[in-house]
Write a protein that holds these residues in place. Structure first.
Motif, PDB file in Angstrom:
ATOM      1  N   MET A   1       0.822  -1.214   0.001  1.00  0.00           N
ATOM      2  CA  MET A   1      -0.023  -0.088   0.089  1.00  0.00           C
ATOM      3  C   MET A   1       0.885   1.101   0.106  1.00  0.00           C
ATOM      4  N   SER A   2       0.584   2.275  -0.637  1.00  0.00           N
ATOM      5  CA  SER A   2       1.273   3.426  -0.948  1.00  0.00           C
ATOM      6  C   SER A   2       0.729   4.294   0.027  1.00  0.00           C
ATOM      7  N   HIS A   3       1.498   5.141   0.697  1.00  0.00           N
ATOM      8  CA  HIS A   3       0.953   6.217   1.381  1.00  0.00           C
ATOM      9  C   HIS A   3       1.460   7.529   0.855  1.00  0.00           C
ATOM     10  N   ASN A   4       0.895   8.452   1.319  1.00  0.00           N
ATOM     11  CA  ASN A   4       1.185   9.907   0.838  1.00  0.00           C
ATOM     12  C   ASN A   4       2.284  10.516   1.810  1.00  0.00           C
ATOM     13  N   VAL A   5       3.344  10.702   0.787  1.00  0.00           N
ATOM     14  CA  VAL A   5       4.549  11.421   1.621  1.00  0.00           C
ATOM     15  C   VAL A   5       5.229  12.549   0.906  1.00  0.00           C
ATOM     16  N   PRO A   6       4.711  13.642   1.444  1.00  0.00           N
ATOM     17  CA  PRO A   6       4.887  15.025   0.538  1.00  0.00           C
ATOM     18  C   PRO A   6       6.425  15.320   0.650  1.00  0.00           C
ATOM     19  N   ALA A   7       7.017  15.713  -0.503  1.00  0.00           N
ATOM     20  CA  ALA A   7       8.426  15.964  -0.595  1.00  0.00           C
ATOM     21  C   ALA A   7       8.823  17.041   0.212  1.00  0.00           C
ATOM     22  N   GLU A   8       8.133  18.050   0.496  1.00  0.00           N
ATOM     23  CA  GLU A   8       8.546  18.967   1.103  1.00  0.00           C
ATOM     24  C   GLU A   8       8.827  19.089   2.547  1.00  0.00           C
ATOM     25  N   LEU A   9       8.355  17.984   3.179  1.00  0.00           N
ATOM     26  CA  LEU A   9       8.113  17.726   4.998  1.00  0.00           C
ATOM     27  C   LEU A   9       9.615  16.855   5.195  1.00  0.00           C
ATOM     28  N   ARG A  10       9.802  17.003   6.379  1.00  0.00           N
ATOM     29  CA  ARG A  10      10.827  15.889   6.970  1.00  0.00           C
ATOM     30  C   ARG A  10      10.232  15.290   8.119  1.00  0.00           C
ATOM     31  N   TYR A  11      10.667  13.939   8.227  1.00  0.00           N
ATOM     32  CA  TYR A  11       9.933  12.968   8.991  1.00  0.00           C
ATOM     33  C   TYR A  11      11.011  12.218  10.090  1.00  0.00           C
ATOM     34  N   SER A  12      10.237  11.672  11.124  1.00  0.00           N
ATOM     35  CA  SER A  12      10.728  10.965  12.121  1.00  0.00           C
ATOM     36  C   SER A  12      10.688   9.431  11.989  1.00  0.00           C
ATOM     37  N   LYS A  13      11.408   8.618  12.786  1.00  0.00           N
ATOM     38  CA  LYS A  13      11.419   7.258  12.830  1.00  0.00           C
ATOM     39  C   LYS A  13      10.162   6.794  13.610  1.00  0.00           C
ATOM     40  N   SER A  14       9.537   7.826  14.371  1.00  0.00           N
ATOM     41  CA  SER A  14       8.111   7.546  14.952  1.00  0.00           C
ATOM     42  C   SER A  14       7.054   7.899  14.499  1.00  0.00           C
ATOM     43  N   ASP A  15       7.202   8.580  13.037  1.00  0.00           N
ATOM     44  CA  ASP A  15       6.047   8.728  12.182  1.00  0.00           C
ATOM     45  C   ASP A  15       5.457  10.009  12.359  1.00  0.00           C
ATOM     46  N   GLU A  16       6.278  11.095  12.861  1.00  0.00           N
ATOM     47  CA  GLU A  16       5.741  12.656  13.058  1.00  0.00           C
ATOM     48  C   GLU A  16       6.556  13.061  11.658  1.00  0.00           C
ATOM     49  N   TRP A  17       5.530  14.194  11.243  1.00  0.00           N
ATOM     50  CA  TRP A  17       6.249  14.931  10.248  1.00  0.00           C
ATOM     51  C   TRP A  17       6.405  16.500  10.455  1.00  0.00           C
ATOM     52  N   MET A  18       7.334  17.299   9.998  1.00  0.00           N
ATOM     53  CA  MET A  18       7.422  18.604  10.244  1.00  0.00           C
ATOM     54  C   MET A  18       7.624  19.376   9.027  1.00  0.00           C
ATOM     55  N   ARG A  19       7.025  20.782   9.027  1.00  0.00           N
ATOM     56  CA  ARG A  19       7.250  21.535   8.057  1.00  0.00           C
ATOM     57  C   ARG A  19       7.568  23.102   8.830  1.00  0.00           C
TER      58      ARG A  19
END
Length: 130
Positions: A1-19
């Motif tokens: 299954m493919s998930h939405n992963v916006p290119a402009e964001l950064r991500y943590s191993k605990s599945d949080e994003w930051m912009r």
């Protein structure tokens, strides 16, 4: 299954994003995380003015399936919480990168180890079999 992963964001191993937005960072959970949790039913969030450190739990998210800590991908001061989520936690499920944002932080410069770009996070999700 493919998930939405916006290119402009950064991500943590605990599945949080930051912009990055000006001097602040907006933080939420990823599409992958909301999909794993299922329907969100409750959030426990920090108070505005709280100081968080990279990797620290800054709240709890509960779904019909599980309860999970939210982890700070970056250290700093909480400058806003998404109060709209008090009444509509489902925004995290339907729009995790938009209306479902969770907190805004004025960063102190300290960042959790292992922060990834979109390609790195997508590969990280694939490695977990998703």
């Amino acid at each position: 299954m493919s998930h939405n992963v916006p290119a402009e964001l950064r991500y943590s191993k605990s599945d949080e994003w930051m912009r990055v937005e000006g001097e602040e960072l907006v933080i939420g959970i990823t599409d992958f995380a909301q999909d794993q949790l299922g329907d969100i039913v409750y959030l426990e969030l920090p108070k505005v003015g709280a100081t968080i450190a990279p990797g620290d739990s800054f709240g709890v998210i509960e779904s019909v399936k599980a309860s999970s800590d939210l982890y700070a991908p970056v250290g700093g001061e909480v400058v806003a919480v998404n109060e709209a989520l008090d009444d509509s936690q489902e925004a995290i499920n339907t729009d995790p990168y938009g209306a479902g944002w969770i907190i805004r932080v004025r960063p102190s410069g300290a960042e959790e180890d292992g922060i990834m770009d979109a390609a790195g996070y997508a590969a990280f999700c694939e490695d977990r079999g998703h």
